[in-house]
Scaffold this motif. Sequence first.
Motif, mmCIF file in Angstrom:
data_model
loop_
_atom_site.group_PDB
_atom_site.id
_atom_site.type_symbol
_atom_site.label_atom_id
_atom_site.label_comp_id
_atom_site.label_asym_id
_atom_site.label_seq_id
_atom_site.Cartn_x
_atom_site.Cartn_y
_atom_site.Cartn_z
ATOM 1 N N UNK A 1 -45.055 2.174 -33.432
ATOM 2 C CA UNK A 1 -44.932 2.271 -34.882
ATOM 3 C C UNK A 1 -46.000 1.364 -35.465
ATOM 4 N N UNK A 2 -46.874 1.949 -36.301
ATOM 5 C CA UNK A 2 -48.014 1.223 -36.840
ATOM 6 C C UNK A 2 -47.910 1.190 -38.355
ATOM 7 N N UNK A 3 -48.107 0.005 -38.938
ATOM 8 C CA UNK A 3 -48.067 -0.129 -40.395
ATOM 9 C C UNK A 3 -49.152 -1.111 -40.847
ATOM 10 N N UNK A 4 -49.494 -1.017 -42.121
ATOM 11 C CA UNK A 4 -50.495 -1.918 -42.683
ATOM 12 C C UNK A 4 -49.882 -3.290 -42.935
ATOM 13 N N UNK A 5 -50.634 -4.347 -42.639
ATOM 14 C CA UNK A 5 -50.191 -5.709 -42.910
ATOM 15 C C UNK A 5 -50.686 -6.183 -44.278
ATOM 16 N N UNK A 6 -51.548 -5.397 -44.906
ATOM 17 C CA UNK A 6 -52.134 -5.733 -46.200
ATOM 18 C C UNK A 6 -51.769 -4.638 -47.196
ATOM 19 N N UNK A 7 -51.134 -5.023 -48.324
ATOM 20 C CA UNK A 7 -50.679 -4.051 -49.329
ATOM 21 C C UNK A 7 -51.824 -3.278 -49.972
ATOM 22 N N UNK A 8 -53.056 -3.770 -49.846
ATOM 23 C CA UNK A 8 -54.216 -3.067 -50.404
ATOM 24 C C UNK A 8 -54.407 -1.704 -49.724
ATOM 25 N N UNK B 1 -61.833 -3.610 -40.808
ATOM 26 C CA UNK B 1 -60.644 -2.882 -40.376
ATOM 27 C C UNK B 1 -59.441 -3.403 -41.134
ATOM 28 N N UNK B 2 -58.452 -2.559 -41.385
ATOM 29 C CA UNK B 2 -57.225 -3.100 -41.982
ATOM 30 C C UNK B 2 -56.443 -3.897 -40.944
ATOM 31 N N UNK B 3 -55.801 -4.968 -41.386
ATOM 32 C CA UNK B 3 -54.876 -5.695 -40.506
ATOM 33 C C UNK B 3 -53.671 -4.785 -40.287
ATOM 34 N N UNK B 4 -53.169 -4.733 -39.051
ATOM 35 C CA UNK B 4 -52.076 -3.827 -38.711
ATOM 36 C C UNK B 4 -50.929 -4.573 -38.042
ATOM 37 N N UNK B 5 -49.726 -4.101 -38.281
ATOM 38 C CA UNK B 5 -48.547 -4.537 -37.544
ATOM 39 C C UNK B 5 -48.149 -3.396 -36.621
ATOM 40 N N UNK B 6 -47.906 -3.731 -35.363
ATOM 41 C CA UNK B 6 -47.550 -2.718 -34.365
ATOM 42 C C UNK B 6 -46.226 -3.122 -33.735
ATOM 43 N N UNK B 7 -45.263 -2.210 -33.765
ATOM 44 C CA UNK B 7 -43.979 -2.468 -33.116
ATOM 45 C C UNK B 7 -43.712 -1.387 -32.082
ATOM 46 N N UNK C 1 -47.365 -9.573 -26.689
ATOM 47 C CA UNK C 1 -46.307 -9.141 -27.613
ATOM 48 C C UNK C 1 -45.114 -10.088 -27.617
ATOM 49 N N UNK C 2 -44.519 -10.233 -28.799
ATOM 50 C CA UNK C 2 -43.284 -10.999 -28.954
ATOM 51 C C UNK C 2 -42.233 -10.050 -29.496
ATOM 52 N N UNK C 3 -41.175 -9.840 -28.731
ATOM 53 C CA UNK C 3 -40.108 -8.910 -29.127
ATOM 54 C C UNK C 3 -40.652 -7.517 -29.446
ATOM 55 N N UNK C 4 -41.649 -7.084 -28.665
ATOM 56 C CA UNK C 4 -42.197 -5.738 -28.842
ATOM 57 C C UNK C 4 -43.079 -5.569 -30.058
ATOM 58 N N UNK C 5 -43.567 -6.672 -30.614
ATOM 59 C CA UNK C 5 -44.397 -6.589 -31.816
ATOM 60 C C UNK C 5 -45.684 -7.389 -31.649
ATOM 61 N N UNK C 6 -46.746 -6.898 -32.311
ATOM 62 C CA UNK C 6 -48.000 -7.648 -32.419
ATOM 63 C C UNK C 6 -48.572 -7.418 -33.810
ATOM 64 N N UNK C 7 -49.314 -8.404 -34.276
ATOM 65 C CA UNK C 7 -50.069 -8.277 -35.518
ATOM 66 C C UNK C 7 -51.539 -8.313 -35.154
ATOM 67 N N UNK C 8 -52.286 -7.327 -35.617
ATOM 68 C CA UNK C 8 -53.713 -7.233 -35.329
ATOM 69 C C UNK C 8 -54.482 -7.652 -36.576
ATOM 70 N N UNK C 9 -55.361 -8.639 -36.458
ATOM 71 C CA UNK C 9 -56.100 -9.099 -37.626
ATOM 72 C C UNK C 9 -57.175 -8.104 -38.057
ATOM 73 N N UNK D 1 -53.780 4.030 -32.172
ATOM 74 C CA UNK D 1 -53.481 2.725 -31.599
ATOM 75 C C UNK D 1 -52.856 2.943 -30.219
ATOM 76 N N UNK D 2 -53.406 2.272 -29.205
ATOM 77 C CA UNK D 2 -52.972 2.479 -27.829
ATOM 78 C C UNK D 2 -52.665 1.141 -27.163
#
Length: 173
Positions: free
Chosen positions: A30-37, A58-64, A99-107, A153-154
């Motif tokens: 599951x991929x989402x934007x970390x920046x509201x822009x 690149x947009x910062x992304x949150x991946x779960x 990953x921490x608890x199945x999540x990463x934040x990509x800058x 995202x892979x």
Amino acid sequence: MTTTSKLFGTAVAAAVLFATAPTFAQDALEVSFADAEWTGESVPDGQHCSLQGGSGATPALNVSGVPDGTTEIHVAYSDETYQPMNNGGHGTIGFNVTPADGMVSLPSVPGETDALSEPAFVAAPNATSGDFLAEGYMPPCSGGNGNTYSAQVTALDDAGTVLASGDITLGTY
């Protein structure tokens, strides 16, 4: 039994075994934007290539949903509208992750350069040429023609095995 019939019987048995073998679905990220822009509707102002007056990154992304054993995340950037730049044509940026608890934040990383800071690295160069030649990630560069940009995202393990994947639409430009 002849050699031909033995080979035919072996081939049929192999086909039946293959057809009835269990298949394992690849996990979905599951991929989402970390920046509201970034909204996925249109590429934010200034986030396009320098040839079009921008200074995109690149947009910062949150991946779960990141599976255990993941050591790298690769993000392949594409222009879905222009086939020569589809399928990762805008470059693939890799990230070394824990990953921490199945999540990463990509800058966010800057475009048009291969001088990236840890944890980011250029995993595959972009496919630009001529006036559009740039290193690393190539930001959207269609000149505002309404092209659709996306990222795949892979998640990979130490051996480079794909563990999971997901997609996100970056927007149109």
